[in-house]
Write an enzyme that holds these catalytic residues in place. Structure first.
Site, short mmCIF file in Angstrom:
data_model
loop_
_atom_site.label_atom_id
_atom_site.label_comp_id
_atom_site.label_asym_id
_atom_site.label_seq_id
_atom_site.Cartn_x
_atom_site.Cartn_y
_atom_site.Cartn_z
N GLU A 1 52.88 11.90 45.36
CA GLU A 1 53.33 10.93 46.36
C GLU A 1 54.73 10.41 46.01
O GLU A 1 54.97 10.03 44.86
CB GLU A 1 52.35 9.75 46.44
CG GLU A 1 51.00 10.15 46.98
CD GLU A 1 50.06 8.97 47.21
OE1 GLU A 1 50.52 7.80 47.14
OE2 GLU A 1 48.86 9.23 47.47
N ASP B 1 45.58 16.17 43.73
CA ASP B 1 46.50 15.03 43.66
C ASP B 1 46.79 14.65 42.22
O ASP B 1 45.87 14.46 41.41
CB ASP B 1 45.86 13.80 44.34
CG ASP B 1 46.31 13.65 45.78
OD1 ASP B 1 47.37 14.21 46.14
OD2 ASP B 1 45.61 12.97 46.54
N ASP C 1 43.08 12.18 45.92
CA ASP C 1 42.59 11.00 45.19
C ASP C 1 41.90 10.03 46.15
O ASP C 1 41.36 9.00 45.72
CB ASP C 1 43.69 10.34 44.37
CG ASP C 1 44.88 9.88 45.20
OD1 ASP C 1 44.86 10.06 46.43
OD2 ASP C 1 45.84 9.35 44.61
N SER C 2 41.86 10.40 47.44
CA SER C 2 41.00 9.68 48.39
C SER C 2 39.54 9.74 47.92
O SER C 2 38.71 8.97 48.40
CB SER C 2 41.13 10.26 49.80
OG SER C 2 40.91 11.66 49.78
N LYS D 1 49.79 17.73 44.28
CA LYS D 1 50.47 16.93 45.30
C LYS D 1 50.93 15.63 44.63
O LYS D 1 50.16 15.03 43.86
CB LYS D 1 49.53 16.63 46.47
CG LYS D 1 50.19 15.74 47.55
CD LYS D 1 49.46 15.77 48.88
CE LYS D 1 48.17 15.00 48.92
NZ LYS D 1 48.30 13.56 48.56
N GLU E 1 52.21 11.32 56.16
CA GLU E 1 51.04 10.50 56.52
C GLU E 1 51.47 9.25 57.29
O GLU E 1 52.34 8.48 56.83
CB GLU E 1 50.28 10.11 55.24
CG GLU E 1 49.05 9.25 55.54
CD GLU E 1 48.07 9.13 54.37
OE1 GLU E 1 48.24 9.84 53.35
OE2 GLU E 1 47.13 8.33 54.50
O1 KIV Z 1 44.06 11.81 48.98
C1 KIV Z 1 44.03 12.40 50.08
O2 KIV Z 1 42.98 12.78 50.59
C2 KIV Z 1 45.30 12.64 50.75
C3 KIV Z 1 45.26 13.10 52.16
C4 KIV Z 1 44.74 12.05 53.04
C5 KIV Z 1 46.56 13.64 52.62
O3 KIV Z 1 46.32 12.45 50.18
#
Ligand code: KIV
Length: 262
Positions: free
Chosen positions: A113, A82, A43-44, A111, A180
């Site tokens: 969090e 994510d 989600d970056s 993924k 992280e």
């Molecule tokens: O959203 C993302 O790119 C991430 C990585 C930086 C681990 O969670």
């Protein structure tokens, strides 16, 4: 193609896992035959692609759109997407629907969090056949609760909590864990204690693998240079030089040539 069993095998064989982010089809195509084990549709994307100041604007629909593009570009790569902000906090059905959308779009795992308050939901997803990668330490979806993008687990209470959270993720069934911005000694300790691989970003060399945002490792954003990023290419110069050459050729009347015209 890598699968979740390969993650466990890599840890057992002490073969470092390599993960990079991908958000679109053309970049994924470039990565399709690369030696990376896994593409992360992080989600970056909200910050790197959409220019937002944090990741909170991500929705399942948007993550599914990016995931579908990446899956089209790299159909044989293992893809983790994510689960966006709060998607695991609105009850198990919401989390299941969100994860299902991402898997239907082409992800092989999601993924998530954090763990506190959502261990049962993670367990339910895993029991439902959805592989889950955990994410502890600096969890960007909690940036406001953390008070900024800062290293986590520095004092002994926070370190103990992170060890506990990591163990809880294993109990919930996570197949891997992103750490992280965690002190290197703590990340190494957690890595040694867990049966699942850890993937570090700003967590030192003691993790079972490393992940970086592709744009960061390629040096595409000259403004962004946190301590944990190494630039493996000067992508910004490459783009700027290429575009400057194009502009110069157009203005000099040298592009397009006869051979480039119909
Ligand atoms: O959203 C993302 O790119 C991430 C990585 C930086 C681990 O969670």
């Amino acid at each position: 193609m890598t699968n979740i069993r390969d993650f466990a095998a890599a840890k057992a064989a002490r073969r470092p896992l390599v993960v990079v982010t991908a958000y679109d089809a053309s970049t994924a195509q470039l990565l399709a035959d690369s030696p990376v084990d896994c593409l992360l549709v992080g989600d970056s994307a909200m910050m790197v692609i959409h220019g937002e100041r944090d990741t909170l604007g991500a929705t399942t629909e948007l993550m599914a759109l990016h995931t579908r593009a990446v899956a089209r570009g790299a159909p044989h790569k293992f893809i983790v997407a994510d689960l966006p902000f709060l998607a695991a906090r609105k009850g198990v059905n919401h989390a299941l629907d969100s994860a299902a959308q991402l898997l239907r779009a082409g992800a092989h795992a999601v993924k998530i969090e954090g763990i506190r308050g959502q261990a049962d939901i993670i367990h339910h997803l895993v029991e439902s056949g959805i592989p889950v990668m955990g994410h502890l330490g600096l969890t960007p979806q909690s940036v406001h609760a953390l008070g900024g993008y800062i290293v986590q687990g520095r004092d002994s209470a926070a370190a103990a909590q992170m060890r506990e959270d990591a163990a809880a993720l294993v109990t919930a069934g996570a197949f891997a864990l992103v750490l992280e911005c965690v002190p290197a000694t703590l990340a190494r300790e957690i890595t040694a204690a867990l049966p699942i691989p850890t993937i570090g970003i700003g967590a030192g060399p003691g993790c079972d693998g490393q992940v970086l945002v592709l744009h960061d490792l390629l040096g595409l954003n000259p403004e962004f240079k946190p301590r944990f990023v190494r630039r493996f290419a000067d992508g910004a110069s490459l783009v700027q030089t290429g575009v400057a050459k194009f502009a110069a050729a157009v203005r000099a009347g040298k592009f397009p040539s006869a051979k480039e015209s119909f």
